[in-house]
Design a protein around this motif. Structure first.
Motif, PDB file in Angstrom:
ATOM      1  N   ASN A  39       5.437  31.479 -13.947  1.00 35.12           N
ATOM      2  CA  ASN A  39       4.523  32.356 -13.221  1.00 35.12           C
ATOM      3  C   ASN A  39       4.959  33.819 -13.280  1.00 35.12           C
ATOM      4  O   ASN A  39       6.065  34.147 -13.713  1.00 35.12           O
ATOM      5  CB  ASN A  39       4.354  31.895 -11.767  1.00 35.12           C
ATOM      6  N   ASP A  40       4.077  34.701 -12.788  1.00 35.97           N
ATOM      7  CA  ASP A  40       4.263  36.150 -12.892  1.00 35.97           C
ATOM      8  C   ASP A  40       4.936  36.690 -11.627  1.00 35.97           C
ATOM      9  O   ASP A  40       4.281  36.924 -10.620  1.00 35.97           O
ATOM     10  CB  ASP A  40       2.892  36.798 -13.099  1.00 35.97           C
ATOM     11  N   SER A  96       1.249  31.877 -15.906  1.00 33.86           N
ATOM     12  CA  SER A  96       0.638  33.149 -16.302  1.00 33.86           C
ATOM     13  C   SER A  96       0.625  33.208 -17.829  1.00 33.86           C
ATOM     14  O   SER A  96       1.665  33.091 -18.472  1.00 33.86           O
ATOM     15  CB  SER A  96       1.437  34.328 -15.744  1.00 33.86           C
ATOM     16  N   LYS A 120       1.787  37.295 -19.071  1.00 36.60           N
ATOM     17  CA  LYS A 120       2.949  37.987 -18.495  1.00 36.60           C
ATOM     18  C   LYS A 120       4.022  38.342 -19.520  1.00 36.60           C
ATOM     19  O   LYS A 120       5.013  38.972 -19.191  1.00 36.60           O
ATOM     20  CB  LYS A 120       3.568  37.133 -17.381  1.00 36.60           C
ATOM     21  N   CYS A 136       4.652  32.308  -4.783  1.00 34.65           N
ATOM     22  CA  CYS A 136       3.914  31.538  -5.782  1.00 34.65           C
ATOM     23  C   CYS A 136       4.642  30.238  -6.060  1.00 34.65           C
ATOM     24  O   CYS A 136       5.823  30.097  -5.777  1.00 34.65           O
ATOM     25  CB  CYS A 136       3.765  32.339  -7.083  1.00 34.65           C
ATOM     26  N   GLN A 144       4.652  37.954  -0.304  1.00 40.43           N
ATOM     27  CA  GLN A 144       3.873  37.088  -1.180  1.00 40.43           C
ATOM     28  C   GLN A 144       4.768  35.999  -1.761  1.00 40.43           C
ATOM     29  O   GLN A 144       5.992  36.029  -1.615  1.00 40.43           O
ATOM     30  CB  GLN A 144       3.238  37.905  -2.318  1.00 40.43           C
ATOM     31  N   GLN A 175       6.770  39.591 -11.554  1.00 38.56           N
ATOM     32  CA  GLN A 175       6.811  41.056 -11.538  1.00 38.56           C
ATOM     33  C   GLN A 175       5.686  41.652 -10.694  1.00 38.56           C
ATOM     34  O   GLN A 175       5.801  42.769 -10.205  1.00 38.56           O
ATOM     35  CB  GLN A 175       6.702  41.607 -12.963  1.00 38.56           C
ATOM     36  N   SER A 176       4.588  40.907 -10.525  1.00 32.82           N
ATOM     37  CA  SER A 176       3.442  41.444  -9.773  1.00 32.82           C
ATOM     38  C   SER A 176       3.527  41.134  -8.276  1.00 32.82           C
ATOM     39  O   SER A 176       2.684  41.581  -7.506  1.00 32.82           O
ATOM     40  CB  SER A 176       2.139  40.868 -10.333  1.00 32.82           C
ATOM     41  N   LEU A 177       4.536  40.354  -7.853  1.00 29.95           N
ATOM     42  CA  LEU A 177       4.621  39.938  -6.452  1.00 29.95           C
ATOM     43  C   LEU A 177       5.299  40.993  -5.585  1.00 29.95           C
ATOM     44  O   LEU A 177       6.272  41.622  -5.991  1.00 29.95           O
ATOM     45  CB  LEU A 177       5.394  38.618  -6.331  1.00 29.95           C
ATOM     46  N   LYS A 178       4.780  41.144  -4.378  1.00 32.89           N
ATOM     47  CA  LYS A 178       5.340  42.070  -3.390  1.00 32.89           C
ATOM     48  C   LYS A 178       5.976  41.258  -2.259  1.00 32.89           C
ATOM     49  O   LYS A 178       5.635  40.087  -2.064  1.00 32.89           O
ATOM     50  CB  LYS A 178       4.232  42.950  -2.807  1.00 32.89           C
ATOM     51  N   ARG A 210      12.696  40.420 -12.119  1.00 31.57           N
ATOM     52  CA  ARG A 210      12.667  40.371 -13.587  1.00 31.57           C
ATOM     53  C   ARG A 210      13.324  39.088 -14.100  1.00 31.57           C
ATOM     54  O   ARG A 210      12.818  38.433 -15.015  1.00 31.57           O
ATOM     55  CB  ARG A 210      13.386  41.591 -14.154  1.00 31.57           C
ATOM     56  N   HIS A 253      11.072  36.117 -13.421  1.00 31.54           N
ATOM     57  CA  HIS A 253       9.928  36.290 -14.314  1.00 31.54           C
ATOM     58  C   HIS A 253      10.237  35.710 -15.695  1.00 31.54           C
ATOM     59  O   HIS A 253       9.394  35.057 -16.313  1.00 31.54           O
ATOM     60  CB  HIS A 253       9.637  37.795 -14.430  1.00 31.54           C
TER      61      HIS A 253
END
Length: 327
Positions: free
Chosen positions: A49-50, A230, A233, A60, A58, A52-55, A41, A44
């Motif tokens: 970039n986003d 993003s 986001k 970016c 992964q 919150q959607s990364l696992k 968070r 973010h």
């Protein structure tokens, strides 16, 4: 910054990075470990970039920007099970540690740790890089998306992406393994890139650098780092400015490559006739001549535009690292 002709060794290394495989030691680049419960968070909210959607597994690229969306640094981020590792430019390591720390508030569960000294970072660059990571035991990462990464025996992180527009991988490993892994990479056929050869490649490909293309004068859309932004986001530092520029097509200048016919200097004015249309931000001599990066007013034109840069004549060309529209 390079101002004289590169030597034969650098020429061979650049050729290897383009046609075969080369390796560059990026251990002087900063590594910041962001940990604790609110880490995703927090990041973010601090960059383009986003997160919150990364696992885990992964990653970016993202841009750290000021509240008015001026660029601070282009950062590669890798999400682990219990932390996020940020790979930052050498000249931005101290600044970003202090800058991020300023935005951690009392209730935030976020820890920042500078792990630069205890790690080593390598970039493996070129079409032959798959074979090298296979030999390192990281074949499982081949073919995965940019930023994805795995951890191999010994604790090294192997991530997709060379740091340039060329195919390749980034390795982050304990400093105790540095010499051994470096030798393995060299023994696998990779040619060593010097700092100068890396800088020449990054200019030819258009990777922006702090204090050159990434400064208080430019925002990420002008740089052409659309892939790091993003637009859906939600709120983050600098978001309002970037959203407004995108919505109203307000980007007034773009970063381009400029093929030059004679030597010139960083900071030279770019003109068309008597009209000033931009400024040269990076410059290098290459085996094929002279080349620079510069910002040019969007109304002046783009690819194929003929310009004057100092005492040199130039032609504007596209550079693979950046783009001037949303992908």
């Amino acid at each position: 910054m390079p101002t004289s002709a590169i030597d034969g060794k650098d020429t061979a290394a650049i050729q290897a990075a383009t046609a075969e495989v080369a390796v560059y030691d990026r251990s002087t680049w900063g590594l910041i470990r962001v940990s604790d419960d609110d880490r995703l968070r927090f990041l973010h909210n601090q960059s383009t970039n986003d997160f919150q959607s990364l696992k885990p597994g992964q990653g970016c690229d993202t841009v750290m920007v000021t509240s008015t969306a001026r660029t601070i640094d282009l950062v590669s981020s890798y999400v682990l099970d219990d932390a996020v590792i940020l790979l930052v430019s050498p000249s931005r390591r101290e600044f970003l540690l202090q800058w991020l720390d300023r935005y951690i508030f009392f209730a935030d569960k976020v820890q920042l740790t500078d792990i630069t000294e205890e790690t080593a970072t390598f970039s493996i660059i070129g079409p032959g890089s798959d074979a090298v990571v296979e030999k390192l035991g990281a074949g499982g990462i081949i073919g995965q998306p940019q930023g994805n990464h795995i951890t191999i025996d010994g604790g090294a992180i192997v991530a997709v992406g060379s740091g340039l527009a060329s195919p390749g991988y980034t390795l982050i490993l304990p400093v105790s393994q540095k010499q051994q892994v470096w030798q393995q990479i060299i023994d696998s056929g990779a040619v060593e890139l010097s700092d100068r050869a890396w800088d020449t490649l990054r200019i030819l490909q258009g990777r922006p650098a702090p204090d050159s293309e990434l400064t208080d004068d430019y925002n990420p859309l002008e740089v052409g780092l659309w892939q790091t932004i993003s637009f859906n986001k939600g709120c983050y530092i600098g978001q309002e400015t970037i959203a407004r520029l995108n919505t109203y097509k307000g980007v007034k200048q773009y970063l381009w490559g400029i093929r030059l016919n004679a030597p010139t200097e960083i900071g030279d004015t770019i003109t068309i006739g008597d009209e000033k249309v931009g400024k040269l931000t990076s410059y290098t001599e290459t085996p094929d001549g002279y080349f620079g990066l510069g910002y040019i007013r969007s109304k002046a034109g783009g690819v194929g535009l003929k310009v004057q840069v100092g005492n040199s004549e130039g032609e504007v060309i596209a550079i693979p690292f950046v783009s001037h529209e949303y992908p």
